[in-house]
Design a protein around this motif. Structure first.
Motif, PDB file in Angstrom:
ATOM      1  N   GLN A  53      11.729   6.493 -14.958  1.00  0.00           N
ATOM      2  CA  GLN A  53      10.907   6.759 -16.134  1.00  0.00           C
ATOM      3  C   GLN A  53      10.032   7.998 -15.920  1.00  0.00           C
ATOM      4  O   GLN A  53       9.778   8.756 -16.862  1.00  0.00           O
ATOM      5  N   VAL A  54       9.563   8.220 -14.709  1.00  0.00           N
ATOM      6  CA  VAL A  54       8.791   9.435 -14.429  1.00  0.00           C
ATOM      7  C   VAL A  54       9.681  10.665 -14.588  1.00  0.00           C
ATOM      8  O   VAL A  54       9.254  11.692 -15.143  1.00  0.00           O
ATOM      9  N   LEU A  55      10.907  10.578 -14.119  1.00  0.00           N
ATOM     10  CA  LEU A  55      11.843  11.688 -14.310  1.00  0.00           C
ATOM     11  C   LEU A  55      12.091  11.951 -15.798  1.00  0.00           C
ATOM     12  O   LEU A  55      12.120  13.106 -16.246  1.00  0.00           O
ATOM     13  N   ARG A  78       0.834  -1.204   0.000  1.00  0.00           N
ATOM     14  CA  ARG A  78       0.000   0.000   0.000  1.00  0.00           C
ATOM     15  C   ARG A  78       0.870   1.255   0.000  1.00  0.00           C
ATOM     16  O   ARG A  78       0.591   2.226  -0.715  1.00  0.00           O
ATOM     17  N   TRP A  79       1.934   1.246   0.788  1.00  0.00           N
ATOM     18  CA  TRP A  79       2.835   2.394   0.863  1.00  0.00           C
ATOM     19  C   TRP A  79       3.488   2.646  -0.495  1.00  0.00           C
ATOM     20  O   TRP A  79       3.571   3.791  -0.947  1.00  0.00           O
ATOM     21  N   LEU A  80       3.951   1.580  -1.144  1.00  0.00           N
ATOM     22  CA  LEU A  80       4.602   1.721  -2.442  1.00  0.00           C
ATOM     23  C   LEU A  80       3.633   2.264  -3.484  1.00  0.00           C
ATOM     24  O   LEU A  80       3.981   3.149  -4.282  1.00  0.00           O
ATOM     25  N   SER A  81       2.402   1.760  -3.482  1.00  0.00           N
ATOM     26  CA  SER A  81       1.410   2.191  -4.468  1.00  0.00           C
ATOM     27  C   SER A  81       1.022   3.655  -4.269  1.00  0.00           C
ATOM     28  O   SER A  81       1.031   4.445  -5.224  1.00  0.00           O
ATOM     29  N   VAL A 103      -4.533  12.797 -11.318  1.00  0.00           N
ATOM     30  CA  VAL A 103      -5.098  11.455 -11.318  1.00  0.00           C
ATOM     31  C   VAL A 103      -4.728  10.817  -9.988  1.00  0.00           C
ATOM     32  O   VAL A 103      -3.548  10.742  -9.643  1.00  0.00           O
ATOM     33  N   GLN A 104      -5.712  10.364  -9.259  1.00  0.00           N
ATOM     34  CA  GLN A 104      -5.450   9.826  -7.928  1.00  0.00           C
ATOM     35  C   GLN A 104      -4.781   8.454  -7.971  1.00  0.00           C
ATOM     36  O   GLN A 104      -4.126   8.050  -7.020  1.00  0.00           O
ATOM     37  N   ASP A 105      -4.955   7.727  -9.076  1.00  0.00           N
ATOM     38  CA  ASP A 105      -4.371   6.389  -9.186  1.00  0.00           C
ATOM     39  C   ASP A 105      -3.633   6.262 -10.523  1.00  0.00           C
ATOM     40  O   ASP A 105      -4.066   5.546 -11.422  1.00  0.00           O
ATOM     41  N   PRO A 106      -2.505   6.959 -10.672  1.00  0.00           N
ATOM     42  CA  PRO A 106      -1.819   6.961 -11.968  1.00  0.00           C
ATOM     43  C   PRO A 106      -1.219   5.622 -12.366  1.00  0.00           C
ATOM     44  O   PRO A 106      -0.947   5.394 -13.544  1.00  0.00           O
ATOM     45  N   THR A 107      -1.002   4.712 -11.412  1.00  0.00           N
ATOM     46  CA  THR A 107      -0.455   3.404 -11.757  1.00  0.00           C
ATOM     47  C   THR A 107      -1.541   2.365 -12.031  1.00  0.00           C
ATOM     48  O   THR A 107      -1.230   1.200 -12.266  1.00  0.00           O
ATOM     49  N   ALA A 108      -2.808   2.781 -12.002  1.00  0.00           N
ATOM     50  CA  ALA A 108      -3.909   1.835 -12.230  1.00  0.00           C
ATOM     51  C   ALA A 108      -3.795   1.168 -13.591  1.00  0.00           C
ATOM     52  O   ALA A 108      -3.451   1.808 -14.587  1.00  0.00           O
ATOM     53  N   GLY A 109      -4.120  -0.115 -13.635  1.00  0.00           N
ATOM     54  CA  GLY A 109      -4.049  -0.862 -14.882  1.00  0.00           C
ATOM     55  C   GLY A 109      -5.388  -1.251 -15.462  1.00  0.00           C
ATOM     56  O   GLY A 109      -5.444  -1.893 -16.512  1.00  0.00           O
ATOM     57  N   PHE A 110      -6.475  -0.871 -14.787  1.00  0.00           N
ATOM     58  CA  PHE A 110      -7.830  -1.179 -15.262  1.00  0.00           C
ATOM     59  C   PHE A 110      -8.339   0.092 -15.933  1.00  0.00           C
ATOM     60  O   PHE A 110      -8.778   1.032 -15.265  1.00  0.00           O
ATOM     61  N   ILE A 170       1.733   9.683  -5.582  1.00  0.00           N
ATOM     62  CA  ILE A 170       2.083  11.047  -5.180  1.00  0.00           C
ATOM     63  C   ILE A 170       3.287  11.535  -5.981  1.00  0.00           C
ATOM     64  O   ILE A 170       3.321  12.675  -6.467  1.00  0.00           O
ATOM     65  N   TYR A 171       4.270  10.688  -6.135  1.00  0.00           N
ATOM     66  CA  TYR A 171       5.487  11.031  -6.885  1.00  0.00           C
ATOM     67  C   TYR A 171       5.147  11.397  -8.329  1.00  0.00           C
ATOM     68  O   TYR A 171       5.599  12.426  -8.859  1.00  0.00           O
ATOM     69  N   ALA A 172       4.314  10.564  -8.987  1.00  0.00           N
ATOM     70  CA  ALA A 172       3.959  10.816 -10.387  1.00  0.00           C
ATOM     71  C   ALA A 172       3.126  12.075 -10.531  1.00  0.00           C
ATOM     72  O   ALA A 172       3.350  12.885 -11.444  1.00  0.00           O
ATOM     73  N   ARG A 173       2.153  12.283  -9.647  1.00  0.00           N
ATOM     74  CA  ARG A 173       1.308  13.474  -9.728  1.00  0.00           C
ATOM     75  C   ARG A 173       2.125  14.746  -9.543  1.00  0.00           C
ATOM     76  O   ARG A 173       1.921  15.745 -10.227  1.00  0.00           O
ATOM     77  N   THR A 174       3.058  14.701  -8.610  1.00  0.00           N
ATOM     78  CA  THR A 174       3.850  15.886  -8.301  1.00  0.00           C
ATOM     79  C   THR A 174       4.769  16.261  -9.457  1.00  0.00           C
ATOM     80  O   THR A 174       4.840  17.419  -9.868  1.00  0.00           O
ATOM     81  N   LEU A 175       5.458  15.289 -10.011  1.00  0.00           N
ATOM     82  CA  LEU A 175       6.426  15.593 -11.061  1.00  0.00           C
ATOM     83  C   LEU A 175       5.771  15.884 -12.405  1.00  0.00           C
ATOM     84  O   LEU A 175       6.265  16.722 -13.166  1.00  0.00           O
ATOM     85  N   LEU A 176       4.661  15.210 -12.683  1.00  0.00           N
ATOM     86  CA  LEU A 176       4.061  15.331 -14.015  1.00  0.00           C
ATOM     87  C   LEU A 176       2.880  16.289 -14.055  1.00  0.00           C
ATOM     88  O   LEU A 176       2.407  16.648 -15.134  1.00  0.00           O
ATOM     89  N   GLY A 177       2.379  16.684 -12.887  1.00  0.00           N
ATOM     90  CA  GLY A 177       1.262  17.622 -12.871  1.00  0.00           C
ATOM     91  C   GLY A 177      -0.020  17.036 -13.409  1.00  0.00           C
ATOM     92  O   GLY A 177      -0.811  17.739 -14.039  1.00  0.00           O
ATOM     93  N   ILE A 178      -0.243  15.746 -13.182  1.00  0.00           N
ATOM     94  CA  ILE A 178      -1.481  15.113 -13.640  1.00  0.00           C
ATOM     95  C   ILE A 178      -2.376  14.870 -12.432  1.00  0.00           C
ATOM     96  O   ILE A 178      -1.942  14.296 -11.439  1.00  0.00           O
TER      97      ILE A 178
END
Length: 332
Positions: free
Chosen positions: A310-312, A219-222, A237-244, A227-235
């Motif tokens: 990859q996010v960087l 849960r911590w990793l997810s 989306v609450q669940d940017p790693t979602a696969g569904f 948070i990391y992706a939203r902050t750096l990319l400005g998107i």
């Protein structure tokens, strides 16, 4: 439609944050969204199945013009897919050693969407998943199998599936896992989410969503990755790693034209970032994501490390987000 099923008002469903000049083009009339004649003979959703629609969350890009210009209201109302039967919908299911899960999953999907097309993308599974998929396809004309010679990662499998999907006449294309972490009961609510958007994400981290039987470190990793992706990319989306995820055909066609570099779970972040930055509308609906009960998880430390760099890389390519008017709506 049964009288005891009360349809949500459109304002409760979602309001897309577009410039004032476009608001009429993105406000879907409730009667149009929930006209039972669109079901074409299928049964109405139960109130429990429709509940996730009360928590739709919409993300718009910071830097791009919203895609409401490209998709007028008439195009949305003349949709060429059926949210209740699956007609016009293609599901992409990548597999690697999913022999235990695949037959059960296909049956569960059929119970929800009897007319949906299914493409199994097998990476030469040692356990015989590909051969079993061929057997299923021989009995079900709406199931096809794409055999790949070796395991090359999640992104490679999905990109091969995306190209195959665009060669078909599918109006909507889903990506989903084969291990039942993506419950087929969310398929119709996600399709209905596309009445207001180009992309619909089954999200663990919007109100009503969650995870089940996950270890604390997972849960911590997810959440930390989100948070990391939203902050750096400005998107937003609450669940940017979602696969569904469900895509309208136009969004998928744009995505395939882009230079996708990430593999593994970073692929899921890159897909959403590129589409939002390009101006496509994305909504999230809540899902509960259980841990798999059969088979083995594909997550590794190397995959997590790849997501970080990859996010960087994607931040450098897309540039820093700029300030813009509000682009997110959360229901009251």
């Amino acid at each position: 439609m049964p009288n005891d099923v009360r349809m949500p008002e459109c304002e409760q469903l979602v309001t897309v944050s577009c410039p004032a000049s476009h608001r009429n083009a993105t406000s879907l009339p409730c009667a149009a969204a929930h006209d039972p004649s669109r079901a074409q003979g299928s049964e109405a959703l139960t109130a429990a199945d429709r509940a996730p629609l009360m928590h739709l969350r919409c993300a718009m890009p910071r830097t791009a013009t919203p895609s409401c210009d490209a998709q007028p209201m008439s195009d949305i109302l003349s949709k060429s897919f059926d949210a209740h039967t699956g007609d016009g919908v293609l599901l992409l299911i990548p597999t690697y050693n999913e022999r235990e899960n695949l037959p059960r999953l296909v049956d569960a999907i059929r119970e929800r969407l009897p007319l949906v097309q299914i493409l199994v993308i097998d990476d030469n599974s040692p356990d015989g998943t590909g051969e079993l998929a061929d057997t299923i396809a021989s009995r079900d004309e709406r199931v096809r199998v794409l055999h790949r010679t070796k395991k090359e990662g999640l992104a490679a499998a999905y990109l091969a599936g995306f190209r195959s999907a665009l060669a078909s006449d599918a109006a909507v294309v889903f990506q989903m896992d084969a291990d039942f972490s993506h419950d087929p009961r969310y398929l119709t609510p996600m399709l209905e989410g596309l009445l207001e958007a180009d992309v619909c994400v089954g999200s663990r981290y919007v109100p009503g969503g969650g995870t089940a039987h996950w270890a604390w470190h997972r849960r911590w990793l997810s959440k930390g990755g989100g948070i990391y992706a939203r902050t750096l990319l400005g998107i937003d989306v609450q669940d940017p790693t979602a696969g569904f995820v469900a895509f309208r055909r136009g969004a998928l066609a744009h995505l395939v034209s882009q230079p996708i570099h990430a593999n593994g779970y970073a692929f899921q972040i890159e897909v959403k970032a590129r589409l939002i930055r390009a101006g496509f509308r994305l909504v999230e609906i809540p899902i509960v994501f259980p841990d798999r009960t059969r088979g083995q998880s594909k997550m590794t430390v190397d995959i997590a490390k790849e997501a970080v760099w990859q996010v960087l890389r994607l931040r450098r390519e897309l540039g820093a987000p700029t300030a813009a008017s509000p682009r997110t709506h959360e229901p009251d």
